[in-house]
Motif scaffolding. Structure first.
Motif, short mmCIF file in Angstrom:
data_model
loop_
_atom_site.label_atom_id
_atom_site.label_comp_id
_atom_site.label_asym_id
_atom_site.label_seq_id
_atom_site.Cartn_x
_atom_site.Cartn_y
_atom_site.Cartn_z
N GLY A 55 18.33 14.78 34.88
CA GLY A 55 19.45 14.34 34.05
C GLY A 55 19.91 12.97 34.47
N SER A 56 21.02 12.55 33.92
CA SER A 56 21.55 11.22 34.23
C SER A 56 22.27 11.24 35.57
CB SER A 56 22.50 10.77 33.12
OG SER A 56 23.57 11.69 33.00
N GLY A 57 22.56 10.07 36.09
CA GLY A 57 23.28 9.97 37.34
C GLY A 57 22.35 9.99 38.54
N SER A 58 22.96 10.11 39.73
CA SER A 58 22.21 10.10 40.98
C SER A 58 22.43 11.43 41.70
CB SER A 58 22.70 8.96 41.87
OG SER A 58 22.52 7.72 41.21
N PRO A 59 21.44 11.88 42.48
CA PRO A 59 21.60 13.15 43.21
C PRO A 59 22.74 13.08 44.21
CG PRO A 59 19.63 11.98 43.95
CD PRO A 59 20.13 11.26 42.75
N VAL A 60 23.48 14.19 44.34
CA VAL A 60 24.67 14.17 45.19
C VAL A 60 24.44 14.83 46.55
CG1 VAL A 60 26.25 14.10 43.23
CG2 VAL A 60 25.58 16.32 44.17
N ASN A 61 23.46 15.73 46.65
CA ASN A 61 23.14 16.34 47.94
C ASN A 61 21.66 16.72 47.95
OD1 ASN A 61 23.11 18.63 46.33
ND2 ASN A 61 24.77 19.68 47.40
N TYR A 62 21.22 17.40 49.02
CA TYR A 62 19.80 17.70 49.15
C TYR A 62 19.30 18.58 48.01
CZ TYR A 62 15.37 19.34 51.08
OH TYR A 62 14.04 19.65 51.25
N ALA A 63 20.08 19.56 47.61
CA ALA A 63 19.68 20.43 46.50
C ALA A 63 19.49 19.61 45.23
CB ALA A 63 20.73 21.52 46.29
N VAL A 114 28.62 22.20 45.06
CA VAL A 114 28.33 23.62 44.81
C VAL A 114 27.44 23.78 43.58
CG1 VAL A 114 29.35 25.84 44.17
CG2 VAL A 114 30.45 24.42 45.94
N ASP A 115 27.77 23.06 42.52
CA ASP A 115 27.03 23.17 41.27
C ASP A 115 25.57 22.75 41.45
OD1 ASP A 115 26.96 23.51 38.28
OD2 ASP A 115 26.45 21.37 38.39
N ALA A 116 25.32 21.71 42.24
CA ALA A 116 23.95 21.24 42.46
C ALA A 116 23.09 22.31 43.11
CB ALA A 116 23.96 19.98 43.32
N GLU A 117 23.66 22.98 44.11
CA GLU A 117 22.90 24.03 44.80
C GLU A 117 22.69 25.24 43.89
OE1 GLU A 117 23.09 26.33 49.10
OE2 GLU A 117 24.20 24.45 48.82
N GLU A 118 23.70 25.60 43.12
CA GLU A 118 23.56 26.75 42.22
C GLU A 118 22.53 26.48 41.13
OE1 GLU A 118 27.52 27.51 40.85
OE2 GLU A 118 28.06 28.72 42.61
N GLN A 119 22.49 25.26 40.62
CA GLN A 119 21.50 24.93 39.59
C GLN A 119 20.08 25.00 40.16
OE1 GLN A 119 22.03 21.82 36.64
NE2 GLN A 119 24.10 21.44 37.43
N GLY A 142 6.80 37.50 39.31
CA GLY A 142 6.87 38.93 39.59
C GLY A 142 7.63 39.32 40.84
N TYR A 143 8.36 38.38 41.45
CA TYR A 143 9.14 38.72 42.64
C TYR A 143 10.48 39.31 42.21
CZ TYR A 143 5.75 36.00 45.29
OH TYR A 143 4.59 35.52 45.86
N ALA A 144 10.81 40.45 42.79
CA ALA A 144 12.03 41.15 42.38
C ALA A 144 13.29 40.54 42.98
CB ALA A 144 11.92 42.63 42.77
N THR A 145 13.21 40.14 44.26
CA THR A 145 14.36 39.59 44.96
C THR A 145 14.16 38.10 45.17
OG1 THR A 145 14.69 41.69 46.11
CG2 THR A 145 15.81 39.77 47.01
N ALA A 146 15.08 37.32 44.68
CA ALA A 146 14.93 35.87 44.76
C ALA A 146 15.35 35.34 46.12
CB ALA A 146 15.75 35.19 43.67
N VAL A 147 14.63 34.33 46.58
CA VAL A 147 14.94 33.63 47.83
C VAL A 147 15.69 32.35 47.46
CG1 VAL A 147 13.98 32.45 49.83
CG2 VAL A 147 12.92 34.56 49.00
N ARG A 148 16.83 32.13 48.11
CA ARG A 148 17.59 30.90 47.87
C ARG A 148 17.01 29.76 48.70
NH1 ARG A 148 23.45 31.59 49.51
NH2 ARG A 148 22.37 32.12 51.44
N VAL A 149 17.28 28.53 48.26
CA VAL A 149 16.70 27.39 48.95
C VAL A 149 17.23 27.27 50.37
CG1 VAL A 149 18.41 25.71 48.13
CG2 VAL A 149 16.10 24.95 48.69
N ARG A 150 18.50 27.64 50.61
CA ARG A 150 19.03 27.50 51.97
C ARG A 150 18.43 28.53 52.92
NH1 ARG A 150 23.76 26.80 53.54
NH2 ARG A 150 24.53 25.66 51.73
N ASP A 151 17.79 29.58 52.38
CA ASP A 151 17.12 30.57 53.23
C ASP A 151 15.87 30.00 53.90
OD1 ASP A 151 18.99 32.48 52.46
OD2 ASP A 151 17.76 33.18 50.78
N LEU A 152 15.41 28.84 53.44
CA LEU A 152 14.14 28.29 53.91
C LEU A 152 14.28 27.52 55.22
CD1 LEU A 152 12.80 26.99 50.48
CD2 LEU A 152 12.51 29.24 51.53
N PHE A 153 15.51 27.26 55.65
CA PHE A 153 15.74 26.47 56.85
C PHE A 153 16.39 27.35 57.91
CE2 PHE A 153 15.87 23.69 53.16
CZ PHE A 153 14.90 22.75 53.50
N GLY A 154 16.15 27.04 59.18
CA GLY A 154 16.70 27.90 60.23
C GLY A 154 16.75 27.24 61.58
#
Length: 418
Positions: free
Chosen positions: A67-75, A158-163, A176-188
């Motif tokens: 979309g238009s504009g510039s990214p606001v965070n990592y998501a 918040v909106d950027a991460e939710e999108q 076919g995956y029943a339970t979704a993995v969120r992007v923040r789950d990938l870091f630790g």
């Protein structure tokens, strides 16, 4: 023999490739079977991996905007970098499944490789991320702004991460995956930051595993300074840097000896700029001996050059191209070891800024303070510490025994039945 897959998916700088190659060679030397999955498999001269290391290309990530504009965070940055379309993400996840089937990794080390991280998480493959900070967001919610010099609302973060999570959720359901993995789950907690705390794009992290920069310098020409009396300015710029020609004009006007490394600049353009005091190098040069006597460095916020300058105690003038470089430049400026060339610039104002930095000892003193804080650092130390952290995360004694036993079962011939 345990198997490690090292993946690089996003980003353009040589630093990603250098980091992957150094890790691959180090792990292979420690007895691991290594596969490299790289965004660009065209390796520079002198940078071929050790024999026995397999090299594969990664699935293409379309650089489509969100979309238009510039990214606001990592998501948001990910949505601007190929993660805005469900079908595209699902296709890449499927392709990573194929790479996993070929490499059969026991662990994944991801260098700015978010799709590989997600695919590994879904496949149950242990994983960690490694990078200079920008591509490893901190453990806060929502993820912080990558434009701290602008007024970005909490709701926008918040909106950027939710999108982004919405796109990834839909892509996982499509496969076919029943339970979704969120992007923040990938870091630790096992993630490795190959930078210094002062230069972390998000600021120093209390629990950050900082190892310092993993660097690998391609074959380079040895060049020496010509003058003894004039100030010496070492520049590293690219034609795509905003105001590239303006900065070059300012360097020509400066009362100093200038050596500018400018990859991608044409020979004709270089000849037009070059003078007896200003040399233009189109091929890599050995920077270390030049930094030893340099009074000022001019760059675009690129991590390798900037860190090398600071480790030599040389202050920086910076003209960033991307937001990642701007964040690093702000960190250097906050230390007092450099200054941003921001906004609209002209040759006169840039010359004045560079001349002021040469005359103001405060910049030099701040850069030398950084050098003194890290005077025990070596590049080999960074790679060894990274390798040890990878082994500790994935391959402790009990786990390596289990992996070797599983491999033996898979590879042994079936028993004969009479």
């Amino acid at each position: 023999m345990a198997r490690v897959l090292i993946a690089w998916e996003l980003g353009e700088a040589f630093g990603h490739l250098a980091r992957c190659l150094r890790l691959a060679d180090g792990l292979a030397a420690r007895g691991y079977e290594v596969t490299l999955a790289l965004k660009d498999v065209r390796l520079p001269a002198g940078q071929m991996p050790e024999l026995g290391i397999t090299v594969l290309p990664v699935p293409l990530t379309p650089q489509s905007g969100a979309g238009s504009g510039s990214p606001v965070n990592y998501a948001d940055m990910l949505r601007f970098s190929g993660f805005a379309d469900t079908q595209d993400v699902a296709a890449r996840l499927k392709a990573w499944e194929g790479i996993f089937a070929l490499a059969r990794p026991d662990a994944l080390v991801a260098d700015h490789a978010p799709t590989a991280l997600l695919a590994a998480h879904l496949a149950g493959i242990p994983h960690l991320a490694i990078g200079n900070g920008f591509a490893i967001p901190p453990v806060v919610s929502p993820w912080p702004s990558i434009r701290p010099w602008e007024d970005v609302s909490y709701e926008a973060l918040v909106d950027a991460e939710e999108q982004l999570d919405g796109v990834l959720d839909a892509a996982q359901k499509l496969l076919g995956y029943a339970t979704a993995v969120r992007v923040r789950d990938l870091f630790g907690a096992n993630d490795i930051l190959d930078t210094f705390a002062e230069l972390d794009h998000y600021g120093a992290r209390l629990q950050g595993r900082y190892v310092g920069p993993i660097v690998s310098v391609p074959q380079a020409l040895r060049v020496a300074w010509q003058s003894r009396d004039r100030p010496k300015v070492l520049a590293y710029l690219r034609p795509a840097v905003p105001g590239f020609q303006t900065v070059l004009q300012a360097l020509v006007r400066l009362d100093a000896e200038v050596l500018c490394v400018a990859p991608g600049m044409s020979r004709e353009a270089a000849r037009r700029i070059a003078t007896r005091r200003v040399r233009i190098a189109l091929a890599p040069v050995d920077l270390d001996p030049l930094f030893a006597n340099a009074d000022l460095a001019v760059g675009y916020g690129n991590g390798g050059f900037s860190t090398q300058a600071l480790l030599a105690g040389v202050p920086l003038s910076m003209r960033p191209r991307y937001v990642e470089q701007a964040l690093l430049a702000h960190r250097v400026e906050a230390m007092g070891a450099g200054r941003l060339l921001s906004g609209r610039i002209d040759a006169g104002s840039v010359t004045e800024s560079l001349q002021e930095m040469l005359c103001n000892l405060a910049y030099r003193q701040a850069a030398q303070g950084f050098r003194e804080r890290h005077n025990q650092f070596t590049a080999s130390q960074a790679i060894e510490k990274s390798l040890s952290l990878i082994e500790r995360a994935f391959f402790d004694g009990s786990r390596i025994d289990a992996i070797q036993h599983a491999h033996a079962l898979k590879e042994s011939p079936p028993a004969c039945v009479h």
